[in-house]
Each structure stands twice: as C-alpha cells, then as structure tokens.
Design an enzyme around this catalytic site. Sequence first.
Site, mmCIF file in Angstrom:
data_model
loop_
_atom_site.group_PDB
_atom_site.id
_atom_site.type_symbol
_atom_site.label_atom_id
_atom_site.label_comp_id
_atom_site.label_asym_id
_atom_site.label_seq_id
_atom_site.Cartn_x
_atom_site.Cartn_y
_atom_site.Cartn_z
ATOM 1 N N GLU A 284 -10.067 -5.975 4.721
ATOM 2 C CA GLU A 284 -10.036 -4.794 5.595
ATOM 3 C C GLU A 284 -11.012 -4.939 6.756
ATOM 4 O O GLU A 284 -10.892 -4.246 7.762
ATOM 5 C CB GLU A 284 -10.359 -3.519 4.792
ATOM 6 C CG GLU A 284 -9.116 -2.781 4.340
ATOM 7 C CD GLU A 284 -9.370 -1.354 3.865
ATOM 8 O OE1 GLU A 284 -10.520 -1.009 3.549
ATOM 9 O OE2 GLU A 284 -8.407 -0.584 3.804
ATOM 10 N N HIS A 305 -2.303 -23.773 -13.188
ATOM 11 C CA HIS A 305 -0.972 -23.998 -13.772
ATOM 12 C C HIS A 305 0.056 -23.118 -13.060
ATOM 13 O O HIS A 305 1.091 -22.783 -13.615
ATOM 14 C CB HIS A 305 -1.000 -23.692 -15.270
ATOM 15 C CG HIS A 305 -1.957 -24.580 -16.000
ATOM 16 N ND1 HIS A 305 -1.546 -25.638 -16.769
ATOM 17 C CD2 HIS A 305 -3.314 -24.593 -16.040
ATOM 18 C CE1 HIS A 305 -2.612 -26.255 -17.269
ATOM 19 N NE2 HIS A 305 -3.694 -25.633 -16.832
ATOM 20 N N LYS A 419 0.690 4.772 6.434
ATOM 21 C CA LYS A 419 0.574 6.191 6.062
ATOM 22 C C LYS A 419 1.495 7.034 6.941
ATOM 23 O O LYS A 419 2.222 7.896 6.438
ATOM 24 C CB LYS A 419 -0.871 6.671 6.228
ATOM 25 C CG LYS A 419 -1.818 6.110 5.193
ATOM 26 C CD LYS A 419 -3.171 6.771 5.335
ATOM 27 C CE LYS A 419 -4.201 6.108 4.455
ATOM 28 N NZ LYS A 419 -5.568 6.525 4.776
HETATM 29 O O1 PA5 Z 1 -12.879 0.655 2.842
HETATM 30 C C1 PA5 Z 1 -12.277 1.667 3.084
HETATM 31 O O2 PA5 Z 1 -12.687 2.520 3.905
HETATM 32 C C2 PA5 Z 1 -10.957 1.990 2.373
HETATM 33 O O3 PA5 Z 1 -10.592 0.940 1.528
HETATM 34 C C3 PA5 Z 1 -11.098 3.266 1.553
HETATM 35 O O4 PA5 Z 1 -12.095 3.088 0.580
HETATM 36 C C4 PA5 Z 1 -9.772 3.639 0.883
HETATM 37 O O5 PA5 Z 1 -8.761 3.734 1.835
HETATM 38 C C5 PA5 Z 1 -9.909 4.954 0.139
HETATM 39 O O6 PA5 Z 1 -10.260 5.979 1.015
HETATM 40 P P1 PA5 Z 1 -10.868 7.330 0.505
HETATM 41 O O7 PA5 Z 1 -12.149 7.053 -0.205
HETATM 42 O O8 PA5 Z 1 -11.082 8.151 1.733
HETATM 43 O O9 PA5 Z 1 -9.868 7.963 -0.424
#
Ligand code: PA5
Length: 430
Positions: A284, A305, A419
């Site tokens: 990310e 494997h 989303k």
């Molecule tokens: O690193 C990040 O910001 C994302 O991976 C969030 O942790 C994930 O989308 C979950 O979001 P939230 O904690 O707002 O539900």
Amino acid sequence: MIKIDANRARTFFSDDEFSSALNKAKLAFEDVVKATGQGSNWLGWRRILNEPNDAELEQISRHAYSIREDADLFIICGIGGSFTGAKAIIDALNPVFKPNGPEIIYAGHHMSGQYLEQLMDYLKTPKADGELKSVYLNVISKSGSTLETALAFRTIRTWMHEVYGNDAVKRIIATTGQSGGVLNDIIKSEGYTKYIIPEDIGGRFSVLTPVGLLPVAVAGIDIQTLYYGAVSEFEKNEETPDTILEYSAVRYSLHKKGYALDVLGSFEPALMGFAAWTQQLLGESEGKEGKGLFPATASYSTDLHSFGQMIQQGQRNLIETLFVIEKPLSGHKVATMKDNTDQLSYLEGKTFHEINQSAQEGTIQAHHEGGVPVIKIIIEKLNEQQLGRLIYFYELMTAVYVYMLGVNPFNQPGVENYKKAMYRLLGKEE
Ligand code: PA5
C-alpha cells in the site's frame, strides 16, 4: 540488532549504482527525520516511540488481563492495517496448537457470507460443559466506516446484545479515530469502551498503538517488551541508520534495474503473519504512479514444491527477501530407528533447525545462481523484543525507500477505486 546480508543481491548492480542509491537513501532518511517529505503529517509512528506512553501501555495490559481472565474467544474485527499487525505478532509468538489464553478469531477482513455464517454458528455452539462461550469483540477501524469491518461488526454485536444483554457493553471494545466516522456515533450511543488511534498514524503504521497492542496483550504477549524493542530500534536508527540505508539502497537499485516483484519468505512458518504484514505495509505504500515492487509471500520449504519452480526458472523479474532467525526455536531431533527402511539414518541426531538451515542455504544458493537477487533480514531470536525491533525497522525502511521512489508512502488513493465501483453496484447513495 537487525542484520542484513545483501551479498547475493549486490552482484546484480554495480558499486557505482549502489553508491548513488546510498546517497539518495541518505536524503530520503533526512526527509523522514526532519519531516520534510510528502505526507509528513503521518509520522506519528515515530513520535510514539520518541515519547512512549507508559500509562497507556499499563492500562492496555490491565484491560487485556481482565479479558483473558473471562474470555473463551476474542474476536479481532478489522481489515488491512487494522488487523495484519496483531496477526503477525500473535502468529509469531503464540503456540500453534495450544492457544495461550482465549482463542483468537478474525472477522471483518473480507465479506464472505459463508465465513461469517460459520463463525456465528461457532459462537453459538456451547462449550463441552454445555455453557455459553464467553465472547469478547474488538472492532478496529480508523475511519470507522470500512464496509467489510462494519458488516461483520453489525452481525456479531447484534448477536452479543441478544445473548449477553447489558453485559454486552463491557464485552465490546472499539478502536478508532479520535472523532468522526459512524463508529464513533455507535460508541457514543451504546457506551462501548473506546481506544483512540492517533490522527497522525495511518492504518498500516498503527500496530504499536491500541490497534495492535490490545489484541496482542489479550493473546498473552508482553507488550511492554515488544514496544520497548521498537523504541530501541528507533533510538539506534536515529544515531546509526546504516542497515536501513543499505537495505533501502539495495531495494531501490533492484527496482531501478527493472525487477518487478519481491518474494517475502521465510523458512519459519511462524513468520508468515509477519510476511503478510510487510506485504501490506510495502504494497500500500509503494505501489503508486506506476512504481513499486509487487510484494508476494512465500512459506518455505512448502512453497518450494509449488511456485518455487517459477522462482528458480520463470521470468527473471523477481527478487527475494528472506526473514531469518539465527537461534533455533526448538532442539527437536530426528529420531533414531533400528532399521533404515526410510533411508533417513544419515540425518539421525540432527536437529530440525540444522536441516531447515541447510534447506535455506541451499535454496539461497540455487536461487542466486538461477538469477534471483536474494536479501536476508536476520534477527537473533524470535521473541517480543526482537519482533518489536523488526516492526520499526520495516516501518522506517518503507518510509525511506518509498521516498526514494518519489511517491508518498502514507496514502492509498488507489484503494478508493474499488470502493466507488462497489458502492455504485450496491446502490449506496452518494
Ligand atoms: O493502511 C491503511 O490505511 C489501510 O490498510 C487501512 O488500515 C484499512 O483500509 C482499514 O481501514 P480502517 O481502519 O479505516 O477500517
């Protein structure tokens, strides 16, 4: 101390290329330390180690202790950075077959109806003595509005209110941002206990806040030692960031050469949760503007494997990072046998650690000879202190290396696209 062995990666670029990458890494490191880079208002994961909040650590430990005393089951309800960190630590430090305390269950990390239905059945099934299970639920969402988490939370808390009545309130704990978000409205109207995720810490950098600390403490892990392990790594790197700079420069040089994938693997299955955490942290953070190494995970020797074949002889566009633990986790030995029908007598008396080490070194040699740059990240032992160090090490390396790519490590604009499309299909009003 975290060590890196990049000898089998350095053969894939020149010394000049490396020293120019190292200079770039130094500048990127300065940007992190002086908060002069992109997204510099998201550096709270450094602030909390510079000013540890001992009172909060103590309070979380006490709360976790009281949950451990009463719970049969503890549900961690979150997705992305809201659950990968806790899972990494629990998987690494807790016994696989005999949970040390309440059983830990994950929810809200996808939207499978089958999974949730089976989970609800399991919650409803009485214990062997016919008693109802004692269930606690920790919903974790910084935004307080993530659909996967919100749907599971609605389902589980509805059931908890039905079966526990007024007692449900003390069994439901919410970890979220200071204000805003639907979850904060729910907390206010229901009176659930709330833990705050600091505004300046994004999900994937939040494992050392209540996001990771409460679940991990409920699992029986010593969060003070974990946290102070991270503090030691923070302090060490403020003075001597050489290992971070070397690792960032190696990764950057390989990225610049056109490598496209980083296989994050370990010969110790206990570290696969950690590999998944680094996968999320790196993926990310670096995968933007057409850049980044795609992070894949590999559990060895199992996956030798499987796609091990591809690592050895497939397209030459991948690098490999191995998480290595120096000290044996067990002294378990190959048993002796009167006869040698299985032809394994040559291994008698050897520990599984020694055999696994040989498999690891043999694999590194073979992959390197097959054209794969291999980096080893080495910790001495697998314990709270070392894991705390490794967590901060990766947070800092991610920030430095992603700054070198010229992108903001702390946002995730691309996540919004799925989303928007999903909400359109589900008919959600704008
Ligand atoms: O690193 C990040 O910001 C994302 O991976 C969030 O942790 C994930 O989308 C979950 O979001 P939230 O904690 O707002 O539900």
